[in-house]
Design a protein around this motif. Structure first.
Motif, PDB file in Angstrom:
ATOM      1  N   ALA A 148      29.398  38.712   4.269  1.00 57.35           N
ATOM      2  CA  ALA A 148      29.171  39.425   3.011  1.00 57.35           C
ATOM      3  C   ALA A 148      30.046  40.668   2.925  1.00 57.35           C
ATOM      4  O   ALA A 148      30.621  40.966   1.859  1.00 57.35           O
ATOM      5  CB  ALA A 148      27.697  39.802   2.888  1.00 57.35           C
ATOM      6  N   ARG A 149      30.169  41.394   4.025  1.00 63.52           N
ATOM      7  CA  ARG A 149      31.018  42.586   4.011  1.00 63.52           C
ATOM      8  C   ARG A 149      32.483  42.217   3.780  1.00 63.52           C
ATOM      9  O   ARG A 149      33.205  42.909   3.037  1.00 63.52           O
ATOM     10  CB  ARG A 149      30.843  43.362   5.321  1.00 63.52           C
ATOM     11  N   SER A 150      32.924  41.130   4.415  1.00 61.33           N
ATOM     12  CA  SER A 150      34.305  40.676   4.206  1.00 61.33           C
ATOM     13  C   SER A 150      34.524  40.273   2.751  1.00 61.33           C
ATOM     14  O   SER A 150      35.571  40.583   2.155  1.00 61.33           O
ATOM     15  CB  SER A 150      34.616  39.500   5.136  1.00 61.33           C
ATOM     16  N   MET A 151      33.529  39.584   2.184  1.00 67.85           N
ATOM     17  CA  MET A 151      33.623  39.177   0.781  1.00 67.85           C
ATOM     18  C   MET A 151      33.681  40.393  -0.138  1.00 67.85           C
ATOM     19  O   MET A 151      34.530  40.477  -1.039  1.00 67.85           O
ATOM     20  CB  MET A 151      32.429  38.302   0.412  1.00 67.85           C
ATOM     21  N   ALA A 152      32.770  41.332   0.082  1.00 72.53           N
ATOM     22  CA  ALA A 152      32.696  42.502  -0.783  1.00 72.53           C
ATOM     23  C   ALA A 152      33.998  43.295  -0.758  1.00 72.53           C
ATOM     24  O   ALA A 152      34.480  43.757  -1.809  1.00 72.53           O
ATOM     25  CB  ALA A 152      31.524  43.384  -0.355  1.00 72.53           C
ATOM     26  N   LYS A 160      30.789  37.948  -9.275  1.00 69.68           N
ATOM     27  CA  LYS A 160      29.839  36.872  -9.012  1.00 69.68           C
ATOM     28  C   LYS A 160      30.318  36.034  -7.822  1.00 69.68           C
ATOM     29  O   LYS A 160      31.503  35.683  -7.753  1.00 69.68           O
ATOM     30  CB  LYS A 160      29.692  35.966 -10.236  1.00 69.68           C
ATOM     31  N   VAL A 161      29.391  35.718  -6.933  1.00 72.34           N
ATOM     32  CA  VAL A 161      29.705  34.886  -5.768  1.00 72.34           C
ATOM     33  C   VAL A 161      28.560  33.909  -5.552  1.00 72.34           C
ATOM     34  O   VAL A 161      27.474  34.071  -6.116  1.00 72.34           O
ATOM     35  CB  VAL A 161      29.912  35.747  -4.497  1.00 72.34           C
ATOM     36  N   TYR A 162      28.796  32.903  -4.722  1.00 69.28           N
ATOM     37  CA  TYR A 162      27.702  32.012  -4.330  1.00 69.28           C
ATOM     38  C   TYR A 162      27.922  31.503  -2.918  1.00 69.28           C
ATOM     39  O   TYR A 162      29.017  31.638  -2.353  1.00 69.28           O
ATOM     40  CB  TYR A 162      27.537  30.854  -5.316  1.00 69.28           C
ATOM     41  N   VAL A 163      26.866  30.938  -2.360  1.00 67.64           N
ATOM     42  CA  VAL A 163      26.909  30.350  -1.021  1.00 67.64           C
ATOM     43  C   VAL A 163      26.992  28.840  -1.142  1.00 67.64           C
ATOM     44  O   VAL A 163      26.179  28.223  -1.845  1.00 67.64           O
ATOM     45  CB  VAL A 163      25.662  30.738  -0.197  1.00 67.64           C
ATOM     46  N   SER A 164      27.966  28.250  -0.474  1.00 68.57           N
ATOM     47  CA  SER A 164      28.043  26.790  -0.333  1.00 68.57           C
ATOM     48  C   SER A 164      27.447  26.452   1.028  1.00 68.57           C
ATOM     49  O   SER A 164      27.956  26.891   2.061  1.00 68.57           O
ATOM     50  CB  SER A 164      29.501  26.330  -0.423  1.00 68.57           C
ATOM     51  N   ASP A 190      26.598  45.732  -7.286  1.00 67.04           N
ATOM     52  CA  ASP A 190      27.446  45.213  -8.363  1.00 67.04           C
ATOM     53  C   ASP A 190      27.943  43.796  -8.088  1.00 67.04           C
ATOM     54  O   ASP A 190      28.762  43.277  -8.854  1.00 67.04           O
ATOM     55  CB  ASP A 190      28.636  46.147  -8.581  1.00 67.04           C
ATOM     56  N   ILE A 191      27.448  43.200  -7.010  1.00 68.87           N
ATOM     57  CA  ILE A 191      27.788  41.805  -6.723  1.00 68.87           C
ATOM     58  C   ILE A 191      26.570  40.944  -7.009  1.00 68.87           C
ATOM     59  O   ILE A 191      25.479  41.181  -6.471  1.00 68.87           O
ATOM     60  CB  ILE A 191      28.252  41.622  -5.261  1.00 68.87           C
ATOM     61  N   GLU A 192      26.745  39.953  -7.847  1.00 74.16           N
ATOM     62  CA  GLU A 192      25.669  39.024  -8.192  1.00 74.16           C
ATOM     63  C   GLU A 192      25.825  37.743  -7.374  1.00 74.16           C
ATOM     64  O   GLU A 192      26.874  37.092  -7.446  1.00 74.16           O
ATOM     65  CB  GLU A 192      25.707  38.691  -9.678  1.00 74.16           C
ATOM     66  N   VAL A 193      24.789  37.397  -6.601  1.00 76.87           N
ATOM     67  CA  VAL A 193      24.814  36.167  -5.810  1.00 76.87           C
ATOM     68  C   VAL A 193      24.123  35.075  -6.610  1.00 76.87           C
ATOM     69  O   VAL A 193      22.917  35.139  -6.861  1.00 76.87           O
ATOM     70  CB  VAL A 193      24.131  36.354  -4.441  1.00 76.87           C
ATOM     71  N   LEU A 194      24.887  34.075  -7.002  1.00 74.75           N
ATOM     72  CA  LEU A 194      24.355  32.973  -7.797  1.00 74.75           C
ATOM     73  C   LEU A 194      23.578  31.988  -6.923  1.00 74.75           C
ATOM     74  O   LEU A 194      23.496  32.144  -5.708  1.00 74.75           O
ATOM     75  CB  LEU A 194      25.509  32.250  -8.498  1.00 74.75           C
ATOM     76  N   GLU A 195      23.030  30.982  -7.550  1.00 73.24           N
ATOM     77  CA  GLU A 195      22.232  29.971  -6.843  1.00 73.24           C
ATOM     78  C   GLU A 195      23.078  29.248  -5.791  1.00 73.24           C
ATOM     79  O   GLU A 195      24.226  28.870  -6.035  1.00 73.24           O
ATOM     80  CB  GLU A 195      21.688  28.957  -7.849  1.00 73.24           C
ATOM     81  N   THR A 196      22.476  29.038  -4.617  1.00 75.78           N
ATOM     82  CA  THR A 196      23.148  28.321  -3.534  1.00 75.78           C
ATOM     83  C   THR A 196      23.396  26.866  -3.920  1.00 75.78           C
ATOM     84  O   THR A 196      22.552  26.216  -4.547  1.00 75.78           O
ATOM     85  CB  THR A 196      22.280  28.373  -2.258  1.00 75.78           C
ATOM     86  N   ILE A 220      33.809  33.654 -11.813  1.00 71.44           N
ATOM     87  CA  ILE A 220      33.382  33.597 -10.410  1.00 71.44           C
ATOM     88  C   ILE A 220      34.440  34.245  -9.514  1.00 71.44           C
ATOM     89  O   ILE A 220      35.633  34.010  -9.674  1.00 71.44           O
ATOM     90  CB  ILE A 220      33.113  32.134  -9.967  1.00 71.44           C
ATOM     91  N   ALA A 221      33.966  35.081  -8.568  1.00 66.31           N
ATOM     92  CA  ALA A 221      34.908  35.856  -7.757  1.00 66.31           C
ATOM     93  C   ALA A 221      34.999  35.395  -6.315  1.00 66.31           C
ATOM     94  O   ALA A 221      36.000  35.685  -5.643  1.00 66.31           O
ATOM     95  CB  ALA A 221      34.510  37.333  -7.779  1.00 66.31           C
ATOM     96  N   GLY A 222      33.965  34.676  -5.823  1.00 69.12           N
ATOM     97  CA  GLY A 222      34.020  34.308  -4.415  1.00 69.12           C
ATOM     98  C   GLY A 222      33.012  33.257  -4.014  1.00 69.12           C
ATOM     99  O   GLY A 222      31.983  33.067  -4.677  1.00 69.12           O
ATOM    100  N   VAL A 223      33.331  32.562  -2.912  1.00 65.27           N
ATOM    101  CA  VAL A 223      32.456  31.549  -2.321  1.00 65.27           C
ATOM    102  C   VAL A 223      32.373  31.805  -0.823  1.00 65.27           C
ATOM    103  O   VAL A 223      33.409  31.995  -0.165  1.00 65.27           O
ATOM    104  CB  VAL A 223      32.987  30.116  -2.537  1.00 65.27           C
TER     105      VAL A 223
END
Length: 323
Positions: A148-152, A160-164, A190-196, A220-223
């Motif tokens: 998460a820190r690397s993503m941020a 917006k990001v999500y977990v695969s 300020d980061i929104e985690v969408l549905e996995t 979408i900004a990241g996975v």
């Protein structure tokens, strides 16, 4: 993880103690989550290094897919052969309790590696799955937080990001997702985690899921790929959509395929576990138990972040998983 041990001192002490004693003709069986994954191949190399140091035998037997239905008959066959101890990466935290209990009931010490059964807290008299002697693994919640820190950092702290992920019920990937979401919730408002998105370990499905998420969320900004196939699939989906410059992909685990994608820019960073250490510690812990020594109920190993800045460093090469 309680009773966390992160240095090599414990294994070194066991090796010294083992060398000082008469050699025992022990046979330990390592049952991986699956036999074809670079993570478990690397784990076995660590286990074999420990076996060679101790003068004992370690067998490597498992299924070719990460599935409790396939792992159970392999485990039953191993139990039938009666090894002195079993190291196992359970493929489901609930479904593998009873199959592993059969080993314990047969008098075979059980140590879980990488994944755990029940809540992963052993020898505490609580829960149906407290009978293994020890759990040896990375701190997967901590690894999820690191991702998460690397993503941020990569997306500038917003978006917006999500977990695969694979599916619920796998202890390690559940914890990685938990750590990732907790770190985002606590430190990155300020980061929104969408549905996995759960992909059943199918990279093709993970790729198509990215396309669907992108259609609903063009910004979408990241996975975060919680395991190898989740990350590979998400990366492929990003590439197919022509979004490699816009979407950050953070992977968990570091086989050569992921490392190559870091070099090409398709994956931005990987959280590399140290599976050889897990295998090494596992064998040393089993040997200690078999020779009457007390063992810790949990042993933690570390992580290394691999990214474009260090992917070609000689010091990083040792953390890339064997194929």
């Amino acid at each position: 993880m309680k009773n966390l041990i992160t240095s090599l001192a414990f294994a070194a002490a066991l090796g010294t103690a083992g060398a000082a004693q008469a050699q025992e003709d022990f046979t330990i069986t390592l049952v991986p989550g699956l036999t074809t994954d670079a993570f478990y191949i690397t784990m076995n190399r660590g286990a074999q290094a420990a076996a060679e140091a101790l003068g004992i035998t370690v067998d490597f037997q498992g299924a070719e897919e990460f599935d409790p239905v396939l792992q159970t008959p392999v485990l039953d066959a191993v139990i039938g052969r009666g090894p002195d101890a079993i190291l196992v990466a359970p493929t489901d935290s609930t479904q593998m309790i009873e199959p592993l209990r059969r080993a314990a009931d047969a008098g075979i010490p059980v140590i879980t590696v990488d994944t755990f059964i029940d809540d992963g807290k052993y020898q505490d008299g609580a829960g149906d799955g407290d009978f293994p002697l020890s759990y040896i693994a990375s701190d997967n919640i901590g690894g999820g937080r690191m991702a998460a820190r690397s993503m941020a950092e990569a997306i500038g702290g917003k978006g917006k990001v999500y977990v695969s992920n694979v599916r619920p019920g796998i202890s390690t990937t559940d914890q990685r997702e938990e750590g990732f979401k907790a770190e985002m919730a606590e430190n990155y408002p300020d980061i929104e985690v969408l549905e996995t998105q759960y992909n059943e370990n199918d990279a093709s499905l993970a790729a198509s899921q990215f396309q669907a998420v992108l259609a609903r969320n063009p910004d979408i900004a990241g996975v975060f790929g919680a395991n190898l196939f989740s990350a590979l699939g998400a990366g492929n989906g990003v590439e197919s959509a022509g979004k490699a410059e816009d979407v950050t992909v953070i992977a968990f685990d570091a086989p050569s395929s992921i490392v190559n994608n870091i070099s090409s820019g398709l994956v931005d960073a990987a959280i590399a576990q140290h599976p050889a250490e897990i295998g090494y510690y596992g064998v040393m812990t089993a040997y200690a138990a078999l020779t009457g020594q007390s063992v810790p109920t949990s042993i933690g190993t570390g992580f290394t972040v691999i990214n474009a800045d260090n992917v070609n460093d000689d010091e990083i090469a040792k953390f890339i998983y064997a194929e």
